[in-house]
Design a protein around this motif. Structure first.
Motif, PDB file in Angstrom:
ATOM      1  N   ASP A  60      25.922  12.779  71.521  1.00 50.59           N
ATOM      2  CA  ASP A  60      25.856  13.964  72.372  1.00 50.59           C
ATOM      3  C   ASP A  60      25.925  15.266  71.581  1.00 50.59           C
ATOM      4  N   PHE A  61      26.704  15.243  70.477  1.00 55.61           N
ATOM      5  CA  PHE A  61      26.964  16.474  69.725  1.00 55.61           C
ATOM      6  C   PHE A  61      26.883  16.211  68.228  1.00 55.61           C
ATOM      7  N   ILE A  62      26.418  17.244  67.501  1.00 48.75           N
ATOM      8  CA  ILE A  62      26.312  17.128  66.046  1.00 48.75           C
ATOM      9  C   ILE A  62      26.494  18.513  65.433  1.00 48.75           C
ATOM     10  N   GLY A  63      27.068  18.563  64.241  1.00 46.52           N
ATOM     11  CA  GLY A  63      27.260  19.845  63.581  1.00 46.52           C
ATOM     12  C   GLY A  63      28.165  19.723  62.377  1.00 46.52           C
ATOM     13  N   ALA A  64      28.897  20.799  62.112  1.00 39.56           N
ATOM     14  CA  ALA A  64      29.783  20.834  60.947  1.00 39.56           C
ATOM     15  C   ALA A  64      31.098  21.513  61.319  1.00 39.56           C
ATOM     16  N   VAL A  65      32.170  20.976  60.745  1.00 36.82           N
ATOM     17  CA  VAL A  65      33.506  21.540  60.904  1.00 36.82           C
ATOM     18  C   VAL A  65      34.018  21.858  59.510  1.00 36.82           C
ATOM     19  N   GLN A  66      34.142  23.156  59.211  1.00 36.80           N
ATOM     20  CA  GLN A  66      34.628  23.593  57.901  1.00 36.80           C
ATOM     21  C   GLN A  66      33.879  22.866  56.763  1.00 36.80           C
ATOM     22  N   GLY A  67      32.563  22.755  56.907  1.00 40.22           N
ATOM     23  CA  GLY A  67      31.722  22.155  55.875  1.00 40.22           C
ATOM     24  C   GLY A  67      31.603  20.643  55.953  1.00 40.22           C
ATOM     25  N   ILE A  68      32.279  20.011  56.887  1.00 41.20           N
ATOM     26  CA  ILE A  68      32.215  18.544  57.028  1.00 41.20           C
ATOM     27  C   ILE A  68      31.248  18.206  58.160  1.00 41.20           C
ATOM     28  N   PRO A  69      30.210  17.402  57.878  1.00 38.84           N
ATOM     29  CA  PRO A  69      29.288  17.007  58.943  1.00 38.84           C
ATOM     30  C   PRO A  69      30.003  16.105  59.950  1.00 38.84           C
ATOM     31  N   VAL A  70      29.818  16.391  61.228  1.00 39.02           N
ATOM     32  CA  VAL A  70      30.412  15.574  62.287  1.00 39.02           C
ATOM     33  C   VAL A  70      29.379  15.288  63.361  1.00 39.02           C
ATOM     34  N   CYS A  71      29.519  14.129  63.970  1.00 33.37           N
ATOM     35  CA  CYS A  71      28.746  13.805  65.163  1.00 33.37           C
ATOM     36  C   CYS A  71      29.668  13.048  66.095  1.00 33.37           C
ATOM     37  N   PHE A  72      29.470  13.264  67.393  1.00 32.78           N
ATOM     38  CA  PHE A  72      30.306  12.536  68.340  1.00 32.78           C
ATOM     39  C   PHE A  72      29.627  12.410  69.683  1.00 32.78           C
ATOM     40  N   GLN A 128      23.712   3.646  69.080  1.00 37.27           N
ATOM     41  CA  GLN A 128      24.672   4.721  68.811  1.00 37.27           C
ATOM     42  C   GLN A 128      25.588   4.336  67.647  1.00 37.27           C
ATOM     43  N   VAL A 129      26.091   3.118  67.692  1.00 29.34           N
ATOM     44  CA  VAL A 129      26.977   2.644  66.626  1.00 29.34           C
ATOM     45  C   VAL A 129      26.231   2.626  65.299  1.00 29.34           C
ATOM     46  N   SER A 130      24.994   2.167  65.318  1.00 25.80           N
ATOM     47  CA  SER A 130      24.180   2.115  64.102  1.00 25.80           C
ATOM     48  C   SER A 130      23.966   3.524  63.536  1.00 25.80           C
ATOM     49  N   PHE A 131      23.630   4.479  64.397  1.00 23.39           N
ATOM     50  CA  PHE A 131      23.440   5.861  63.952  1.00 23.39           C
ATOM     51  C   PHE A 131      24.729   6.407  63.347  1.00 23.39           C
ATOM     52  N   MET A 132      25.839   6.151  64.016  1.00 18.25           N
ATOM     53  CA  MET A 132      27.126   6.661  63.527  1.00 18.25           C
ATOM     54  C   MET A 132      27.507   6.029  62.183  1.00 18.25           C
ATOM     55  N   GLN A 133      27.214   4.764  62.002  1.00 15.01           N
ATOM     56  CA  GLN A 133      27.480   4.120  60.715  1.00 15.01           C
ATOM     57  C   GLN A 133      26.623   4.753  59.622  1.00 15.01           C
ATOM     58  N   ASP A 134      25.358   4.999  59.919  1.00 16.75           N
ATOM     59  CA  ASP A 134      24.480   5.668  58.954  1.00 16.75           C
ATOM     60  C   ASP A 134      24.976   7.080  58.657  1.00 16.75           C
ATOM     61  N   PHE A 135      25.461   7.774  59.674  1.00 14.53           N
ATOM     62  CA  PHE A 135      25.976   9.133  59.521  1.00 14.53           C
ATOM     63  C   PHE A 135      27.190   9.134  58.593  1.00 14.53           C
ATOM     64  N   GLU A 136      28.099   8.195  58.795  1.00 13.47           N
ATOM     65  CA  GLU A 136      29.281   8.122  57.932  1.00 13.47           C
ATOM     66  C   GLU A 136      28.920   7.679  56.513  1.00 13.47           C
ATOM     67  N   ALA A 137      27.864   6.898  56.367  1.00 10.47           N
ATOM     68  CA  ALA A 137      27.404   6.510  55.036  1.00 10.47           C
ATOM     69  C   ALA A 137      26.912   7.722  54.240  1.00 10.47           C
ATOM     70  N   GLN A 138      26.581   8.804  54.950  1.00 12.46           N
ATOM     71  CA  GLN A 138      26.165  10.058  54.317  1.00 12.46           C
ATOM     72  C   GLN A 138      27.343  11.042  54.218  1.00 12.46           C
ATOM     73  N   ASP A 139      28.567  10.513  54.236  1.00 12.18           N
ATOM     74  CA  ASP A 139      29.809  11.294  54.137  1.00 12.18           C
ATOM     75  C   ASP A 139      30.094  12.179  55.338  1.00 12.18           C
ATOM     76  N   GLY A 140      29.537  11.829  56.491  1.00 14.06           N
ATOM     77  CA  GLY A 140      29.874  12.520  57.723  1.00 14.06           C
ATOM     78  C   GLY A 140      31.022  11.816  58.426  1.00 14.06           C
TER      79      GLY A 140
END
Length: 182
Positions: free
Chosen positions: A61-73, A92-104
């Protein structure tokens, strides 16, 4: 009159309002991710879409950055004290796993409406329940199974959902994992 369809949108509206406050205070820049659609019918007089279909499955639903840290939720609402995992989709889980693999950092904000409480569910906590269900276990999790420090009470009177607080706790919990590999 049933308000069932409005419950999710009010949660989303509270999060959007929260994100505006975070942006105005230079704490975060988070945007709502629009769900891509293809119009099928458009009313020629009003130019409103009257029929459409989803182009693809939405991810979060949401994506962006918090103090330079990429976040999605993703935001979810649950009327019970047990959250059914069918409300979260494999893509959704697959996307989130890929997102965290990119240090998000990927997470869910869950509003348990019966208890009137919000919960910050990190992806790694979700994966415990997700894997349990995949291995034939229960296909839901209860509030009692959740880590207590990630419950963060009700929204503020002005509709602000202070999710940066549990995010900070999550980031602090992650630091020892990162420094151990240095």
């Amino acid at each position: 009159m049933s308000t069932r369809g409005l419950r999710g949108s009010s949660l989303e509206e509270f999060i959007i309002r929260t994100n505006e406050v975070y942006r105005d205070n230079k704490l975060a820049l988070i945007q709502k991710v629009p769900t891509p659609i293809t119009p099928v019918n458009i009313d020629k007089e009003t130019r409103h879409i009257t029929l459409a279909y989803f182009d693809q499955k939405s991810t979060v639903d949401f994506i962006g950055a918090v103090q330079g840290i990429p976040v999605c939720f993703d935001a979810k609402e649950c009327a019970l004290t047990a959250f059914p995992l069918q409300n979260i989709h494999e893509h959704q889980v697959s996307f989130m796993q890929d997102f965290e693999a990119q240090d998000g950092v990927a997470f869910f904000l869950i509003y348990f409406s019966k208890a009137d409480v919000y919960y910050y569910l990190s992806l790694r906590e979700l994966l415990v329940f997700w894997d349990r269900a995949k291995n034939g276990g229960r296909k839901s999790f209860t509030m009692g199974e959740l880590t207590e420090k990630y419950f963060f009470g009700r929204s503020k009177n002005n509709g602000i959902i202070p999710y940066l607080e549990p995010l900070a706790v999550d980031l602090a919990d992650r630091e020892p994992l990162c420094s151990a590999t240095d």
